[in-house]
Design a protein around this motif. Sequence first.
Motif, mmCIF file in Angstrom:
data_model
loop_
_atom_site.group_PDB
_atom_site.id
_atom_site.type_symbol
_atom_site.label_atom_id
_atom_site.label_comp_id
_atom_site.label_asym_id
_atom_site.label_seq_id
_atom_site.Cartn_x
_atom_site.Cartn_y
_atom_site.Cartn_z
ATOM 1 N N UNK A 1 0.861 -1.185 0.000
ATOM 2 C CA UNK A 1 0.000 0.000 0.000
ATOM 3 C C UNK A 1 0.894 1.230 0.000
ATOM 4 N N UNK A 2 0.636 2.111 -0.927
ATOM 5 C CA UNK A 2 1.492 3.276 -1.113
ATOM 6 C C UNK A 2 1.551 4.143 0.137
ATOM 7 N N UNK A 3 2.767 4.505 0.545
ATOM 8 C CA UNK A 3 2.969 5.391 1.684
ATOM 9 C C UNK A 3 3.118 4.698 3.018
ATOM 10 N N UNK A 4 3.045 3.364 3.058
ATOM 11 C CA UNK A 4 3.099 2.636 4.316
ATOM 12 C C UNK A 4 4.523 2.253 4.708
ATOM 13 N N UNK A 5 4.672 1.786 5.956
ATOM 14 C CA UNK A 5 5.951 1.262 6.402
ATOM 15 C C UNK A 5 6.383 0.085 5.542
ATOM 16 N N UNK A 6 5.396 -0.717 5.139
ATOM 17 C CA UNK A 6 5.716 -1.874 4.313
ATOM 18 C C UNK A 6 6.372 -1.458 2.993
ATOM 19 N N UNK A 7 5.838 -0.411 2.380
ATOM 20 C CA UNK A 7 6.431 0.056 1.133
ATOM 21 C C UNK A 7 7.875 0.503 1.368
ATOM 22 N N UNK A 8 8.100 1.299 2.413
ATOM 23 C CA UNK A 8 9.444 1.793 2.696
ATOM 24 C C UNK A 8 10.402 0.644 2.987
ATOM 25 N N UNK A 9 9.938 -0.330 3.755
ATOM 26 C CA UNK A 9 10.784 -1.479 4.091
ATOM 27 C C UNK A 9 11.111 -2.276 2.836
ATOM 28 N N UNK A 10 10.098 -2.498 1.988
ATOM 29 C CA UNK A 10 10.297 -3.300 0.783
ATOM 30 C C UNK A 10 11.263 -2.620 -0.182
ATOM 31 N N UNK A 11 11.140 -1.316 -0.338
ATOM 32 C CA UNK A 11 12.043 -0.583 -1.231
ATOM 33 C C UNK A 11 13.493 -0.752 -0.777
ATOM 34 N N UNK A 12 13.692 -0.730 0.518
ATOM 35 C CA UNK A 12 15.041 -0.812 1.070
ATOM 36 C C UNK A 12 15.600 -2.237 1.080
ATOM 37 N N UNK A 13 14.733 -3.212 1.361
ATOM 38 C CA UNK A 13 15.219 -4.564 1.634
ATOM 39 C C UNK A 13 14.895 -5.612 0.573
ATOM 40 N N UNK A 14 13.824 -5.418 -0.186
ATOM 41 C CA UNK A 14 13.448 -6.404 -1.205
ATOM 42 C C UNK A 14 13.865 -5.890 -2.590
ATOM 43 N N UNK A 15 15.146 -5.710 -2.768
ATOM 44 C CA UNK A 15 15.638 -5.045 -3.972
ATOM 45 C C UNK A 15 15.497 -5.893 -5.235
ATOM 46 N N UNK A 16 15.336 -7.199 -5.091
ATOM 47 C CA UNK A 16 15.164 -8.073 -6.254
ATOM 48 C C UNK A 16 13.705 -8.436 -6.486
ATOM 49 N N UNK A 17 12.811 -7.733 -5.816
ATOM 50 C CA UNK A 17 11.381 -8.005 -5.909
ATOM 51 C C UNK A 17 10.690 -6.873 -6.663
ATOM 52 N N UNK A 18 9.742 -7.215 -7.512
ATOM 53 C CA UNK A 18 8.966 -6.199 -8.227
ATOM 54 C C UNK A 18 7.821 -5.729 -7.329
ATOM 55 N N UNK A 19 7.826 -4.457 -6.969
ATOM 56 C CA UNK A 19 6.784 -3.922 -6.097
ATOM 57 C C UNK A 19 5.628 -3.382 -6.939
ATOM 58 N N UNK A 20 4.420 -3.739 -6.513
ATOM 59 C CA UNK A 20 3.201 -3.265 -7.170
ATOM 60 C C UNK A 20 2.409 -2.491 -6.122
ATOM 61 N N UNK A 21 2.173 -1.201 -6.373
ATOM 62 C CA UNK A 21 1.574 -0.325 -5.369
ATOM 63 C C UNK A 21 0.058 -0.253 -5.518
ATOM 64 N N UNK A 22 -0.617 -0.269 -4.361
ATOM 65 C CA UNK A 22 -2.074 -0.241 -4.314
ATOM 66 C C UNK A 22 -2.535 0.866 -3.362
ATOM 67 N N UNK A 23 -3.794 1.334 -3.521
ATOM 68 C CA UNK A 23 -4.311 2.353 -2.596
ATOM 69 C C UNK A 23 -4.737 1.786 -1.255
ATOM 70 N N UNK A 24 -5.032 0.471 -1.198
ATOM 71 C CA UNK A 24 -5.510 -0.122 0.060
ATOM 72 C C UNK A 24 -5.262 -1.626 0.044
#
Length: 289
Positions: free
Chosen positions: A162-185
């Motif tokens: 979910x865009x703007x969450x702790x999960x997004x920030x953590x994933x950007x930093x730590x899941x560098x080989x993963x494709x992130x798909x952002x959602x509103x909820x």
Amino acid sequence: MAKKTLTFRRFAVAAAVAGALALTACSSTGNASAGGDQDENPYGLITPGQIRVASLGDAKPYTFTDASGEFTGFDVELFTDVAERIGIDDVVFTGQDFSGLLAAVANGQFDVGVAAIGITEEREQTVDFSDGYLAGYLTVMASPDSGITDEKSLAGKRLGVVQGTLQEAYAVKNFTDTELVRFPDNNSAISSVNSGAIDAHFLDYEAAKEYADQYGLENAIDIPSFDAPAGFAIAKGNDEFKDALNEALHAAMEDGTWKELYQKWFPGSPMPDQYLPSDEQREDTGDSK
């Protein structure tokens, strides 16, 4: 108990109130015009005697709307109790997308943001926070046959956040080989997991439990997040409001109200000791379970 206007109407009202808070924090003249004189409106609220809250309608069990459209959940009940302790019995919750929630508080659309919002240095550049009141885990949720068992197994996978969450920030930093798909909820992300559009979704541990029961998904990875406890977000500069919320929040912890609400909304979950009454805390308070 504090009066709870917890319908979607409350959604709308909350937006207005929190906005005043942020606007008043931006300038002294804004405070005077929005809330009257200091004696009648000591917390600089958008509407004196009412707190407008920006929240989420789908973050069960923290903040969500029930079948009748009323807001409920741990954060809703805790904040309503805190508001009552500072003399405000009119609390209006309004649903927002998380990605715009803090900005809505900062620019004066709401008095406060309440949605299990993790306190981070980046977010503190936009808003002020109360003291922390909740800590827990982040969870990667997937189907049992996904093959996802640890962070390494996320490589090459499509992961929802979910865009703007702790999960997004953590994933950007730590899941560098993963494709992130952002959602509103969370709801839209979980739907994408079920349809196979993404492989997994990264969300809060408690929210994940609800989806596991409903959709047969599993917690593939649980990650501690005790370094970013949840706090109430308010506009910068409104120290009177922040101090009042902190005093009431600690009173709710000390008299056992926080504990009762935690047991109600998170049955069976590990309980962070630092929020319990002082006579129930362990000596190693910082070591949350």
